[in-house]
Design an enzyme around this catalytic site. Structure first.
Site, PDB file in Angstrom:
ATOM      1  CG  HIS A  75      -1.904  -1.124   1.230  1.00 47.80           C
ATOM      2  ND1 HIS A  75      -2.719  -1.382   2.304  1.00 47.80           N
ATOM      3  CD2 HIS A  75      -2.189  -2.069   0.301  1.00 47.80           C
ATOM      4  CE1 HIS A  75      -3.472  -2.451   2.038  1.00 47.80           C
ATOM      5  NE2 HIS A  75      -3.163  -2.883   0.830  1.00 47.80           N
ATOM      6  CG  HIS A 232      -7.487  -2.847  -2.065  1.00 47.62           C
ATOM      7  ND1 HIS A 232      -6.924  -1.820  -1.332  1.00 47.62           N
ATOM      8  CD2 HIS A 232      -6.769  -3.960  -1.763  1.00 47.62           C
ATOM      9  CE1 HIS A 232      -5.927  -2.305  -0.612  1.00 47.62           C
ATOM     10  NE2 HIS A 232      -5.821  -3.592  -0.849  1.00 47.62           N
ATOM     11  CG  ASP A 236      -3.257  -4.979  -2.968  1.00 44.97           C
ATOM     12  OD1 ASP A 236      -2.844  -4.124  -2.152  1.00 44.97           O
ATOM     13  OD2 ASP A 236      -4.057  -5.882  -2.653  1.00 44.97           O
ATOM     14  CG  HIS A 259       0.045  -9.575  -2.726  1.00 43.02           C
ATOM     15  ND1 HIS A 259       0.079  -8.239  -3.076  1.00 43.02           N
ATOM     16  CD2 HIS A 259      -0.868  -9.666  -1.724  1.00 43.02           C
ATOM     17  CE1 HIS A 259      -0.764  -7.567  -2.315  1.00 43.02           C
ATOM     18  NE2 HIS A 259      -1.368  -8.410  -1.498  1.00 43.02           N
TER      19      HIS A 259
END
Length: 294
Positions: A75, A232, A236, A259
Site C-alpha cells: 500500500h 483495491h 495492490d 501478490h
C-alpha cells in the site's frame, strides 16, 4: 525529466495488521540512483526494494534480509510509485508497515506533507517491449507494450456483493489519487477468524478493511466506491509492480491477479533483457510523463 526524492522527512504511527501493535514509519530523502530502501531500526537492517528480496507473497508482499522481514509493503509502495518517487528511505521500527485505513490514502497525505524534490540526474523509465504473462489456470497477470500506462483488472468472487468486477485505470498521479488511493483492502469474516486463531490479523478491524460475511458487508459506513474491491486490487498491483525498480510504460492486465502472480511477473520480466528497455526520459516523452506525475 529528473529523478525525484522528497523535500523533507515525514513520519506517522499506525497499527500493524498482523500483530496489532503500533508501528512508527518515517520517510527520508535519498540521493539520486539510490532507489527505494527499507530500514528496520529495531534490528539495524537495511533491505533494498528488489525482487530478489521478496520472501513471501501469500497474504501480502513481504521483503526480507538476514532473517528479518518487513511485511505488507504494497500500500505504501503503491503511493510512492504513483507519485513517481525514485529515491526514498523508509524506516519502520517493527516487522510490518502500518495498515492505516487499509488503503493508500494516508500515504498520499504523508507524501504531500513531505513534498517532491527534483535531483540532478535524469529519470529512468522501463519501456515494455514484449508481452510477458504469468498464467495459473484461469488466473493471469500480463504486461504488454503500450505508449501509455494502464491497469486493467478483473476479479470474480462467488459472493453476492462482489461477483464480477472490472476496472481500467488510465494512469496519472491525479487519476490514482481520485480513483484508486481510497480503495480499502477487503476480507471475509471466516478468513479473519481463521487468521486470528493462528496469531495473525490481530490488528485487523472494520477501521482498516472491508469485511464481508456470507451475504453482506459488515462495515456500517458501507463502501467508498461501488466497485471498491477491484479498485483495491489495482492499488495492490501498482505497489507490487514497483519491485521492478522504476516506473514503466506499458499495459498491465490481470484476471484474478495476486501478490504471488505479480511477483512472478516481475521476475519473468527482468530475467530476459529482450522484454524491456531502460530509457532516460527526454524530449516529447518527458512532457507526457511530467503531466502524468504533476
Amino acid at each position: 525529466m529528473y529523478q525525484t526524492t522528497i523535500q523533507k522527512s515525514a513520519e506517522l504511527v499506525g497499527i500493524g495488521l498482523h500483530k496489532g501493535s503500533p508501528v512508527k514509519l518515517r520517510i527520508e530523502p535519498l540521493e539520486a540512483n539510490s532507489g527505494i530502501v527499507f530500514y528496520r531500526s529495531d534490528v539495524d537492517v537495511a533491505i533494498p526494494l528488489k525482487p530478489e528480496n521478496v520472501v513471501d507473497t501469500k497474504m501480502a508482499t513481504v521483503i526480507g534480509k538476514n532473517g528479518h522481514i518487513i511485511s505488507t509493503i504494497e500500500h505504501l509502495l503503491s503511493a510512492v510509485y504513483a507519485y513517481g518517487i525514485d529515491n526514498l528511505k523508509i524506516t519502520v521500527d517493527a516487522d510490518e508497515v502500518p495498515v492505516m485505513d487499509g488503503s493508500s490514502a494516508s500515504y498520499c497525505i504523508l507524501l504531500d506533507e513531505a513534498g517532491i524534490a527534483e535531483l540532478d540526474a535524469p529519470k529512468k523509465v522501463m519501456r515494455i517491449k514484449k508481452d510477458v504473462e504469468i498464467k495459473e489456470g484461469e488466473k493471469y497477470v500480463k504486461l504488454s507494450p503500450s505508449p501509455d500506462l494502464n491497469y486493467d483488472f478483473t476479479i470474480k468472487f462467488p459472493h453476492p456483493v462482489i461477483q464480477e468486477q472490472a476496472y481500467v485505470l488510465k494512469f496519472t498521479k491525479e487519476s490514482y489519487k481520485k480513483e484508486i488511493a481510497r480503495a480499502r483492502t477487503f476480507g471475509f469474516l471466516h478468513e479473519v477468524q481463521y487468521l486470528r486463531s493462528k496469531g495473525l490479523a490481530l490488528g485487523g478491524s472494520l477501521e482498516n478493511a472491508v469485511v464481508l460475511d456470507e451475504k453482506k458487508i459488515l462495515n456500517p459506513e458501507g463502501l467508498r466506491f461501488p466497485d471498491e474491491f477491484v479498485r483495491h486490487k489495482i492499488l495492490d498491483a501498482i505497489g507490487d509492480m514497483s519491485l521492478i525498480g522504476m516506473n514503466f510504460i506499458g499495459n498491465y492486465e490481470a484476471m484474478a491477479g495476486s501478490h504471488d502472480l505479480n511477483h512472478k511477473l516481475t521476475l519473468a520480466l527482468l530475467e530476459d533483457a529482450e522484454n524491456y528497455e531502460v530509457i532516460e526520459v527526454v524530449g516529447e516523452k518527458m512532457r507526457e510523463l511530467e503531466k502524468a506525475y504533476a
